[in-house]
Structure formats: C-alpha cells, structure tokens
Design a protein around this motif. Structure first.
Motif, short mmCIF file in Angstrom:
data_model
loop_
_atom_site.label_atom_id
_atom_site.label_comp_id
_atom_site.label_asym_id
_atom_site.label_seq_id
_atom_site.Cartn_x
_atom_site.Cartn_y
_atom_site.Cartn_z
N VAL A 24 0.68 -1.10 0.09
CA VAL A 24 0.03 -0.19 0.10
C VAL A 24 0.86 1.17 -0.02
O VAL A 24 0.42 2.32 -0.52
CB VAL A 24 -0.95 0.00 1.16
CG1 VAL A 24 -1.70 1.33 1.17
CG2 VAL A 24 -1.87 -1.02 1.08
N GLU A 25 2.19 1.25 0.78
CA GLU A 25 2.88 2.37 0.67
C GLU A 25 3.22 2.83 -0.73
O GLU A 25 3.62 3.89 -1.10
CB GLU A 25 4.02 2.10 1.68
CG GLU A 25 3.61 1.89 3.23
CD GLU A 25 4.83 1.96 4.21
OE1 GLU A 25 6.02 1.09 3.63
OE2 GLU A 25 4.66 2.26 5.20
N ILE A 26 3.59 1.45 -1.54
CA ILE A 26 4.16 1.47 -2.88
C ILE A 26 3.12 2.27 -3.80
O ILE A 26 3.01 3.22 -4.75
CB ILE A 26 4.75 0.49 -3.34
CG1 ILE A 26 6.02 0.05 -2.74
CG2 ILE A 26 4.95 0.72 -4.93
CD1 ILE A 26 6.57 -1.18 -3.03
N ASP A 27 1.75 1.59 -3.73
CA ASP A 27 0.75 2.05 -4.46
C ASP A 27 -0.55 2.17 -3.67
O ASP A 27 -1.12 1.13 -3.32
CB ASP A 27 0.56 0.77 -5.53
CG ASP A 27 -0.88 1.23 -6.28
OD1 ASP A 27 -1.15 2.32 -6.49
OD2 ASP A 27 -0.93 0.38 -7.30
N PRO A 28 -0.71 3.21 -2.87
CA PRO A 28 -2.21 3.48 -2.22
C PRO A 28 -3.41 3.08 -2.83
O PRO A 28 -4.38 2.83 -2.36
CB PRO A 28 -2.13 4.99 -2.05
CG PRO A 28 -0.82 5.36 -1.91
CD PRO A 28 -0.19 4.58 -3.39
N SER A 29 -3.28 3.22 -4.30
CA SER A 29 -4.62 2.74 -5.18
C SER A 29 -4.72 1.14 -5.22
O SER A 29 -5.43 0.78 -6.21
CB SER A 29 -4.59 3.49 -6.46
OG SER A 29 -3.63 2.97 -7.20
N LEU A 30 -4.10 0.32 -4.72
CA LEU A 30 -4.18 -1.04 -4.69
C LEU A 30 -5.06 -1.71 -4.48
O LEU A 30 -6.17 -1.21 -3.66
CB LEU A 30 -2.93 -1.74 -3.68
CG LEU A 30 -2.83 -2.98 -3.79
CD1 LEU A 30 -1.92 -3.48 -5.01
CD2 LEU A 30 -2.03 -3.43 -2.31
N LYS A 31 -5.56 -2.33 -5.57
CA LYS A 31 -6.91 -3.16 -5.67
C LYS A 31 -7.12 -4.14 -4.34
O LYS A 31 -6.18 -4.79 -4.20
CB LYS A 31 -7.17 -3.66 -6.94
CG LYS A 31 -7.06 -2.80 -8.29
CD LYS A 31 -8.02 -1.71 -8.01
CE LYS A 31 -7.91 -0.71 -9.03
NZ LYS A 31 -9.10 0.22 -9.10
N VAL A 32 -8.53 -4.29 -4.11
CA VAL A 32 -8.69 -5.42 -3.05
C VAL A 32 -8.38 -6.79 -3.54
O VAL A 32 -7.74 -7.50 -2.80
CB VAL A 32 -10.20 -5.24 -2.77
CG1 VAL A 32 -10.55 -6.29 -1.71
CG2 VAL A 32 -10.69 -3.98 -2.23
N LYS A 33 -8.57 -7.05 -4.86
CA LYS A 33 -8.29 -8.31 -5.34
C LYS A 33 -6.64 -8.67 -5.35
O LYS A 33 -5.93 -9.67 -4.92
CB LYS A 33 -8.53 -8.59 -6.86
CG LYS A 33 -10.03 -8.37 -7.04
CD LYS A 33 -10.44 -8.48 -8.52
CE LYS A 33 -11.91 -8.91 -8.69
NZ LYS A 33 -12.06 -8.75 -10.31
N SER A 34 -5.97 -7.51 -5.43
CA SER A 34 -4.55 -7.74 -5.18
C SER A 34 -4.08 -7.83 -3.74
O SER A 34 -3.19 -8.77 -3.38
CB SER A 34 -3.80 -6.61 -5.61
OG SER A 34 -3.88 -6.28 -7.00
N VAL A 35 -4.66 -7.36 -2.72
CA VAL A 35 -4.48 -7.44 -1.49
C VAL A 35 -4.79 -8.93 -1.10
O VAL A 35 -4.12 -9.70 -0.28
CB VAL A 35 -5.57 -6.57 -0.58
CG1 VAL A 35 -5.10 -7.10 0.84
CG2 VAL A 35 -4.85 -5.08 -0.84
N ILE A 36 -5.83 -9.33 -1.33
CA ILE A 36 -6.38 -10.89 -1.27
C ILE A 36 -5.41 -11.85 -1.75
O ILE A 36 -5.03 -12.53 -0.90
CB ILE A 36 -7.70 -11.28 -1.78
CG1 ILE A 36 -8.72 -10.15 -1.02
CG2 ILE A 36 -7.98 -12.51 -1.91
CD1 ILE A 36 -10.11 -10.38 -1.98
N ALA A 37 -5.01 -11.37 -2.89
CA ALA A 37 -3.99 -12.34 -3.88
C ALA A 37 -2.54 -12.40 -2.82
O ALA A 37 -1.84 -13.65 -2.56
CB ALA A 37 -3.52 -12.10 -5.11
N GLU A 38 -2.35 -11.31 -2.29
CA GLU A 38 -0.89 -11.22 -1.49
C GLU A 38 -1.16 -12.04 -0.26
O GLU A 38 -0.22 -12.86 0.28
CB GLU A 38 -0.72 -9.82 -1.23
CG GLU A 38 0.52 -9.64 -0.31
CD GLU A 38 1.89 -9.98 -0.72
OE1 GLU A 38 2.85 -10.32 -0.13
OE2 GLU A 38 1.76 -10.28 -2.04
N VAL A 39 -2.24 -11.90 0.46
CA VAL A 39 -2.58 -12.74 1.74
C VAL A 39 -2.42 -14.08 1.46
O VAL A 39 -1.93 -15.18 2.11
CB VAL A 39 -3.82 -12.41 2.35
CG1 VAL A 39 -4.22 -13.00 3.76
CG2 VAL A 39 -3.72 -10.75 2.92
#
Length: 228
Positions: free
Chosen positions: A84-99
């Motif tokens: 999120v620090e790199i890209d504050p507009s990060l999509k929720v799908k990307s967050v889920i994929a990372e977790v």
C-alpha cells in the motif's frame, strides 16, 4: 511467531506475556507435540534471549483452517503495508492475492454486497466517480454457525453519530446455550423501507437460507413494509 505458525498450520497458546518474559506452548502440547518457546529480555543489553526452545512440531497439518487464531488484522496489515505504501490505489483483489500467497490462506467466503450512487458537486454530476450508498456484510463463521442456531432472528438498528450520519442495521440469533450472536450487518443512508428491504433481502439470500425462521423486530413501519 505468528507468521511461523500460520505458514505451518499450527497454533500456540501464550502462558506468560510480560515486559521481560514470554512463554508459549503448542496448543497440542502434551498430546503428541512438545513445541514450546521461552524468551526473556536482558535489559542491560536491550535484547531478547531464547532460554528454551523445542523447535519441532509434530502436529503440522497439510492445510490451514479458515479460522486460524493468529491470522488477525494486525498480521494482515503488516503483510500488505509495503504494498500500500508503494501503491495507495492497490486493488482489493491484489491484497487478497498477497495474503493468499504469503500465508496460504484462502478467502473465507465473507459476503459483502454494496450499492453506489452518482456523485454531485453542487448541481453538477461528477463523471467517473460513484459514492457509497449502502453496504451489507456477513462473516463466513456467522453464516456457517447460523445453520446450528435456533430458528429465530432479531433485527434492530442504531443511528451513527460520528462523521458520517448513517444507520447501522444488525441481525442477531441465539445459539443452543442461549447466547445472543450477531449474524449480519448493514450500513444504510437512513431507516427506510428500501434500506430494510436491501438488508433483509441480503440476509435471506446469504445467511437465513432455510425456511421456518421467525423474525423479531419492533413495529417500525419500514420493517413491516420490507417484510411484506
């Protein structure tokens, strides 16, 4: 320690957690697993020292359970913070994929349904922007647990008095031990027939899917209209 346990699909129970001492054992300690850790703080050196550590888990599962107690919000927040620090507009799908990638954790099937409305600046329509109108959600453990609850649901509301003047709708049920348990929530613009219809329709579709369930509420006209 949390990441270690989540990655290996194991868990531990904390017995001592103090400023100078930390002591934990595997939740299966004494039942075929002898994992434990005991560490203490050396104040003059400003460091932690491991006093005892049995590093071998013999209770490792092939996959992680959805309700792993150590996969809490703080752990997830720390994992996605750099992204999120790199890209504050990060999509929720990307967050889920990372977790999922980091913890081998799959989506717990939490239901979220929301509606939006156009955005206006004065009387002018703002293109390409939508404003949150209302949102419904129910956590998967609530959905799963309701299958074993009594066939009774109670709904009520409370007004929000913070920055956003909305209304919180809540549905609760009762388990076999007579405990009151929340099963679904919604934030709506205000208490209207349309808002209650939005909440009750989603409640019926995603949570209260079986027939013969009794509904308890006050005699507010908007609730009666939505039920009918």
């Amino acid at each position: 320690m949390k990441e270690y346990s989540i990655r290996r699909s194991v868990d531990y129970r904390v017995y001592v957690s103090e400023p100078l001492t930390f002591y934990a054992k595997c939740t299966q300690y004494g039942y075929g697993c002898d994992w434990l850790i005991w560490v203490s703080m050396i104040s003059r050196k400003h460091c932690w020292v491991i006093r005892r550590y049995n590093s071998s888990h013999t209770c490792t599962r092939a996959t992680i359970f959805q309700d792993h107690s150590k996969l809490d919000s703080n752990t997830i927040a720390e994992a996605i913070k750099p992204l999120v620090e790199i890209d504050p507009s990060l999509k929720v799908k990307s967050v889920i994929a990372e977790v999922q990638s980091k913890f081998n954790y799959t989506d717990p099937s939490t239901v979220i349904h929301f509606e939006t409305m156009p955005a206006y600046q004065g009387d002018d329509l703002v293109s390409d922007i939508r404003v949150l109108h209302r949102v419904f959600w129910s956590y998967y453990p609530c959905i799963r647990a309701f299958r074993h609850y009594k066939p009774v649901v109670q709904v009520d509301r409370t007004h929000l008095y913070g920055k956003y003047k909305s209304c919180l709708l809540v549905a609760v049920s009762q388990d076999g031990n007579n405990n009151i348990v929340p099963i679904a929530f919604a934030i709506v613009e205000r208490e209207t027939s349309d808002a209650w219809n939005f909440f009750l329709s989603n409640l019926r579709q995603h949570v209260v899917t079986r027939d013969g369930v009794r509904l308890i509420s006050d005699q507010y006209e908007s609730i009666n209209a939505a039920v009918e």
